[in-house]
Design a protein around this motif. Structure first.
Motif, PDB file in Angstrom:
ATOM      1  N   ILE A 106       0.849  -1.188   0.000  1.00 14.00           N
ATOM      2  CA  ILE A 106       0.000   0.000   0.000  1.00 14.00           C
ATOM      3  C   ILE A 106       0.886   1.241   0.000  1.00 14.00           C
ATOM      4  O   ILE A 106       1.792   1.379   0.836  1.00 14.00           O
ATOM      5  CB  ILE A 106      -0.914   0.003   1.235  1.00 14.00           C
ATOM      6  CG1 ILE A 106      -1.785  -1.262   1.248  1.00 14.00           C
ATOM      7  CG2 ILE A 106      -1.782   1.252   1.270  1.00 14.00           C
ATOM      8  CD1 ILE A 106      -2.500  -1.490   2.559  1.00 14.00           C
ATOM      9  N   ASN A 107       0.615   2.156  -0.937  1.00 14.33           N
ATOM     10  CA  ASN A 107       1.424   3.366  -1.098  1.00 14.33           C
ATOM     11  C   ASN A 107       0.672   4.589  -0.582  1.00 14.33           C
ATOM     12  O   ASN A 107      -0.514   4.789  -0.902  1.00 14.33           O
ATOM     13  CB  ASN A 107       1.778   3.570  -2.575  1.00 14.33           C
ATOM     14  CG  ASN A 107       2.593   2.423  -3.133  1.00 14.33           C
ATOM     15  OD1 ASN A 107       3.585   2.005  -2.544  1.00 14.33           O
ATOM     16  ND2 ASN A 107       2.161   1.888  -4.274  1.00 14.33           N
ATOM     17  N   PHE A 108       1.359   5.411   0.201  1.00 11.11           N
ATOM     18  CA  PHE A 108       0.797   6.660   0.709  1.00 11.11           C
ATOM     19  C   PHE A 108       1.350   7.822  -0.117  1.00 11.11           C
ATOM     20  O   PHE A 108       2.522   7.824  -0.508  1.00 11.11           O
ATOM     21  CB  PHE A 108       1.153   6.842   2.186  1.00 11.11           C
ATOM     22  CG  PHE A 108       0.549   5.789   3.078  1.00 11.11           C
ATOM     23  CD1 PHE A 108      -0.680   5.998   3.685  1.00 11.11           C
ATOM     24  CD2 PHE A 108       1.207   4.581   3.302  1.00 11.11           C
ATOM     25  CE1 PHE A 108      -1.241   5.019   4.502  1.00 11.11           C
ATOM     26  CE2 PHE A 108       0.661   3.600   4.114  1.00 11.11           C
ATOM     27  CZ  PHE A 108      -0.576   3.824   4.718  1.00 11.11           C
ATOM     28  N   GLU A 109       0.505   8.812  -0.359  1.00 10.70           N
ATOM     29  CA  GLU A 109       0.937   9.961  -1.170  1.00 10.70           C
ATOM     30  C   GLU A 109       2.109  10.678  -0.521  1.00 10.70           C
ATOM     31  O   GLU A 109       3.062  11.080  -1.193  1.00 10.70           O
ATOM     32  CB  GLU A 109      -0.233  10.932  -1.367  1.00 10.70           C
ATOM     33  CG  GLU A 109      -1.312  10.414  -2.293  1.00 10.70           C
ATOM     34  CD  GLU A 109      -2.375  11.466  -2.553  1.00 10.70           C
ATOM     35  OE1 GLU A 109      -2.198  12.623  -2.103  1.00 10.70           O
ATOM     36  OE2 GLU A 109      -3.386  11.139  -3.205  1.00 10.70           O
ATOM     37  N   ASN A 110       2.030  10.820   0.800  1.00  4.65           N
ATOM     38  CA  ASN A 110       3.093  11.491   1.542  1.00  4.65           C
ATOM     39  C   ASN A 110       3.692  10.512   2.544  1.00  4.65           C
ATOM     40  O   ASN A 110       2.994   9.656   3.095  1.00  4.65           O
ATOM     41  CB  ASN A 110       2.548  12.711   2.279  1.00  4.65           C
ATOM     42  CG  ASN A 110       1.931  13.729   1.332  1.00  4.65           C
ATOM     43  OD1 ASN A 110       2.569  14.154   0.371  1.00  4.65           O
ATOM     44  ND2 ASN A 110       0.689  14.111   1.596  1.00  4.65           N
ATOM     45  N   SER A 111       4.974  10.638   2.770  1.00  5.58           N
ATOM     46  CA  SER A 111       5.648   9.737   3.698  1.00  5.58           C
ATOM     47  C   SER A 111       5.044   9.863   5.095  1.00  5.58           C
ATOM     48  O   SER A 111       4.749  10.967   5.564  1.00  5.58           O
ATOM     49  CB  SER A 111       7.137  10.065   3.739  1.00  5.58           C
ATOM     50  OG  SER A 111       7.814   9.189   4.617  1.00  5.58           O
ATOM     51  N   LEU A 112       4.859   8.715   5.738  1.00  7.32           N
ATOM     52  CA  LEU A 112       4.376   8.698   7.115  1.00  7.32           C
ATOM     53  C   LEU A 112       5.573   8.866   8.040  1.00  7.32           C
ATOM     54  O   LEU A 112       6.561   8.148   7.932  1.00  7.32           O
ATOM     55  CB  LEU A 112       3.659   7.383   7.413  1.00  7.32           C
ATOM     56  CG  LEU A 112       2.515   6.996   6.461  1.00  7.32           C
ATOM     57  CD1 LEU A 112       1.873   5.688   6.921  1.00  7.32           C
ATOM     58  CD2 LEU A 112       1.482   8.105   6.354  1.00  7.32           C
ATOM     59  N   ILE A 113       5.469   9.808   8.959  1.00  7.11           N
ATOM     60  CA  ILE A 113       6.601  10.171   9.805  1.00  7.11           C
ATOM     61  C   ILE A 113       6.748   9.187  10.961  1.00  7.11           C
ATOM     62  O   ILE A 113       5.768   8.716  11.541  1.00  7.11           O
ATOM     63  CB  ILE A 113       6.425  11.609  10.352  1.00  7.11           C
ATOM     64  CG1 ILE A 113       6.203  12.577   9.185  1.00  7.11           C
ATOM     65  CG2 ILE A 113       7.647  12.030  11.165  1.00  7.11           C
ATOM     66  CD1 ILE A 113       7.294  12.572   8.157  1.00  7.11           C
ATOM     67  N   LYS A 114       7.985   8.871  11.310  1.00  6.87           N
ATOM     68  CA  LYS A 114       8.304   7.967  12.406  1.00  6.87           C
ATOM     69  C   LYS A 114       7.575   8.377  13.689  1.00  6.87           C
ATOM     70  O   LYS A 114       7.451   9.550  14.003  1.00  6.87           O
ATOM     71  CB  LYS A 114       9.812   7.971  12.636  1.00  6.87           C
ATOM     72  CG  LYS A 114      10.292   7.089  13.770  1.00  6.87           C
ATOM     73  CD  LYS A 114      11.810   7.172  13.904  1.00  6.87           C
ATOM     74  CE  LYS A 114      12.318   6.314  15.063  1.00  6.87           C
ATOM     75  NZ  LYS A 114      13.794   6.381  15.185  1.00  6.87           N
ATOM     76  N   ASN A 115       7.051   7.350  14.411  1.00  9.14           N
ATOM     77  CA  ASN A 115       6.361   7.526  15.698  1.00  9.14           C
ATOM     78  C   ASN A 115       5.039   8.287  15.573  1.00  9.14           C
ATOM     79  O   ASN A 115       4.591   8.923  16.527  1.00  9.14           O
ATOM     80  CB  ASN A 115       7.259   8.215  16.727  1.00  9.14           C
ATOM     81  CG  ASN A 115       8.425   7.345  17.150  1.00  9.14           C
ATOM     82  OD1 ASN A 115       8.318   6.120  17.186  1.00  9.14           O
ATOM     83  ND2 ASN A 115       9.556   7.972  17.459  1.00  9.14           N
ATOM     84  N   SER A 116       4.404   8.186  14.407  1.00  8.07           N
ATOM     85  CA  SER A 116       3.083   8.800  14.233  1.00  8.07           C
ATOM     86  C   SER A 116       2.028   7.710  14.105  1.00  8.07           C
ATOM     87  O   SER A 116       2.312   6.600  13.657  1.00  8.07           O
ATOM     88  CB  SER A 116       3.059   9.717  13.016  1.00  8.07           C
ATOM     89  OG  SER A 116       3.429   8.993  11.834  1.00  8.07           O
ATOM     90  N   GLU A 117       0.801   8.012  14.529  1.00  8.03           N
ATOM     91  CA  GLU A 117      -0.286   7.040  14.468  1.00  8.03           C
ATOM     92  C   GLU A 117      -1.200   7.317  13.271  1.00  8.03           C
ATOM     93  O   GLU A 117      -1.459   8.480  12.928  1.00  8.03           O
ATOM     94  CB  GLU A 117      -1.106   7.054  15.760  1.00  8.03           C
ATOM     95  CG  GLU A 117      -0.364   6.489  16.948  1.00  8.03           C
ATOM     96  CD  GLU A 117      -1.261   6.237  18.151  1.00  8.03           C
ATOM     97  OE1 GLU A 117      -2.506   6.185  17.975  1.00  8.03           O
ATOM     98  OE2 GLU A 117      -0.719   6.090  19.264  1.00  8.03           O
TER      99      GLU A 117
END
Length: 540
Positions: A106-117
């Motif tokens: 699964i690809n997200f448009e924007n990178s998911l930041i470390k330690n985020s929910e």
């Protein structure tokens, strides 16, 4: 009886393929831990589905809440490729994805930041695989009870939970805060799943949705559904809720047979600590298939008789003193469900310890001697065909010997320790130290070595990583007893007890000949205590 036992062992999934195996990308996608899996930690599953029994199909979604471990823009979830991905929605937008066998990247448009929910909703549908012989091959069971009413279940251990719902299908990650399981079924039937019953809702379309909630971390293969014309009974026993769901026609038989749960709970809680899922309760749920350790909703299909479908796997008669499925599958609540192996190659951590719990229950109820008779009877079921530990990273278990040989190894360790008070304290501490944790073989070895004050590495390695068991070589040299170990492991270090002229003596063999101080006329004067140690002996 031997033929029956061999058949039953086959049925238990002990029959394995040839050691000459090759593994594919599909295997590594299911069993491996690449960055698309390790970059996030699942916090909660919210499974909301409808079961069409006529079509034998599922439609619905799994809402997955997770926390990132690293920055990432791609994660891997899993769903068998015969099932349809309808859409994957994140922040009200459909995500792009790519399927590779049963893996869904699964690809997200924007990178998911470390330690985020984050939270996404994975919509899907399709006809899940039907089990040919549950629970030994994964899939759904679509049956009818004696009254002609639908009776549906599922068992997927080893095959994978992604057989029937989208999930991070790896034992390395359990949802930290449990799962909600909401299953809509035709009116007139019930669905029983894991955890606490949260209520039912008439959907006004011929279906009723049954809602269940698990508060504890849970193996994905343990999440389950059971659909049928169930009736319920139960009680609070010493502060623990015991609930039973059985087919209507079996209510009276169940009330008698399930009384075994109480002494079992007394025994296991005294030896292994408090029931690990008290806030989720304990349930037995009648199933068409034999059984499975579905956490807080243990599947029971042993037809209300003692033994294993009325047979004794130990061949000693002791196995007919208890209901194998109640005791074995409930033992998994401590070993397998609470303490879970990271990779199914280490499934001996589940099965060896759990088969050992059977002899523990016998000992609690009938004493040490009966417990030892039972566990030593299991020796006939060991084939020494290949190592207990399987191949890591490819979703592959080792030999089915993980059941009896694993249990016999633990009984051997008990007698190596040679101090029962210390042994039971160690077993209790093991259960409590790793409660609700995911571990591996090296962690087990390190724990037992530390707690016993002995380096047990060579013992574990011989029993787990090689086909054969230790061979004690004895010889008489000019009337003097000499001894050594023959093992695959070098520098094997395990004491052994013998009786010499009626006196118990502890020897400390190595892989080299040791000359003792004991003189013997012949080997009739020497008795190796083989019931305490799972070994072979040769006398020269």
């Amino acid at each position: 009886m031997k033929n029956i036992i061999l058949y039953l062992l086959f049925a238990f999934g002990i029959q394995q393929l040839s050691a000459q195996e090759t593994f594919t990308r599909k295997d590594s996608l299911q069993g491996g831990l690449r960055i698309e899996r390790t970059s996030f930690d699942v916090l909660h599953y919210d499974l909301n589905i409808k079961i069409n029994i006529v079509e034998k199909s599922i439609a619905g979604y799994n809402e997955i809440r997770f926390k990132t471990i690293d920055n990432t823009n791609t994660i891997q979830l899993d769903l068998f490729d015969n099932m349809q991905v309808d859409s994957i929605v994140y922040n009200s937008k459909k995500l792009q994805y790519k399927r590779d066998f049963n893996a869904v990247f699964i690809n997200f448009e924007n990178s998911l930041i470390k330690n985020s929910e984050h939270q996404l909703r994975f919509y899907y549908s399709g006809k899940p695989l039907v089990a040919k012989h549950a629970p030994w091959d994964g899939g759904f069971v679509w049956q009818k009870d004696l009254n002609g009413k639908d009776w549906v279940g599922v068992a997927v251990q080893g095959t994978g939970a992604s057989l029937w719902y989208p999930v991070k299908d790896s034992q390395s990650d359990e949802p930290d805060f449990g799962a909600s399981i909401k299953v809509a079924v035709p009116n007139g039937l019930m669905n029983i799943s894991n955890g606490r019953f949260m209520g039912s809702t008439d959907l006004k379309n011929g279906y009723t949705r049954w809602d269940w909630e698990v508060k504890n971390p849970i193996n994905t293969y343990d999440i389950t559904l059971n659909i049928g014309d169930y009736v319920h009974f139960g009680e609070n026993y010493k502060g623990l809720d015991l609930d039973y769901y059985v087919l209507r026609e079996n209510l009276e038989k169940a009330k008698i047979q399930f009384e075994q749960v109480k002494p079992m709970m007394d025994c296991f809680q005294s030896k292994f600590g408090e029931y690990p899922f008290k806030n989720d309760g304990y349930k037995l749920v009648e199933t068409h298939y034999l059984g499975m350790e579905h956490q807080s909703a243990v599947a029971y299909g042993n037809k209300y008789q003692n033994g294993y479908l009325g047979n004794d796997l130990s061949g000693t008669g002791v196995g007919l003193l208890f209901d194998f499925i109640i005791i074995h599958e409930s033992g998994h609540e401590w070993f397998g469900n609470s303490i879970t192996s990271k990779d199914i190659a280490d499934m001996w951590i589940h099965e060896g310890f759990t088969q050992y719990t059977e002899s523990v229950f016998v000992e609690c109820q009938y004493g040490y001697e009966k417990g030892q008779i039972y566990i030593n009877g299991l020796q006939e079921n060991v084939r020494n065909d290949k190592p207990i530990i399987g191949k890591y990273g490819v979703n592959k278990e080792g030999s089915g010997d993980m059941y009896p040989k694993g249990a016999l190894m633990l009984n051997t360790l008990r007698h190596v320790v040679n101090d029962d008070a210390k042994w039971w304290n160690i077993i209790l501490k093991y259960s409590e130290t790793f409660r609700h944790q995911i571990i591996d073989t090296e962690m087990v070895i390190a724990f037992f070595s530390r707690e016993t004050g002995m380096n047990l590495t060579t013992i574990f390695n011989q029993y787990l990583k090689y086909e054969g068991i230790p061979l004690l070589d004895l010889k008489r040299n000019k009337d003097v007893l000499e001894y050594k170990w023959r093992t695959d492991v070098t520098d094997f270090n395990m004491p052994i007890d013998i009786k010499l002229k009626g006196k118990t003596i502890r020897l400390h063999p190595t892989n080299n000949w040791i000359k003792s101080k004991y003189k013997i006329k012949d080997f009739s004067e020497v008795e190796v205590l083989k019931n305490n140690f799972f070994i072979n002996v040769i006398e020269n």
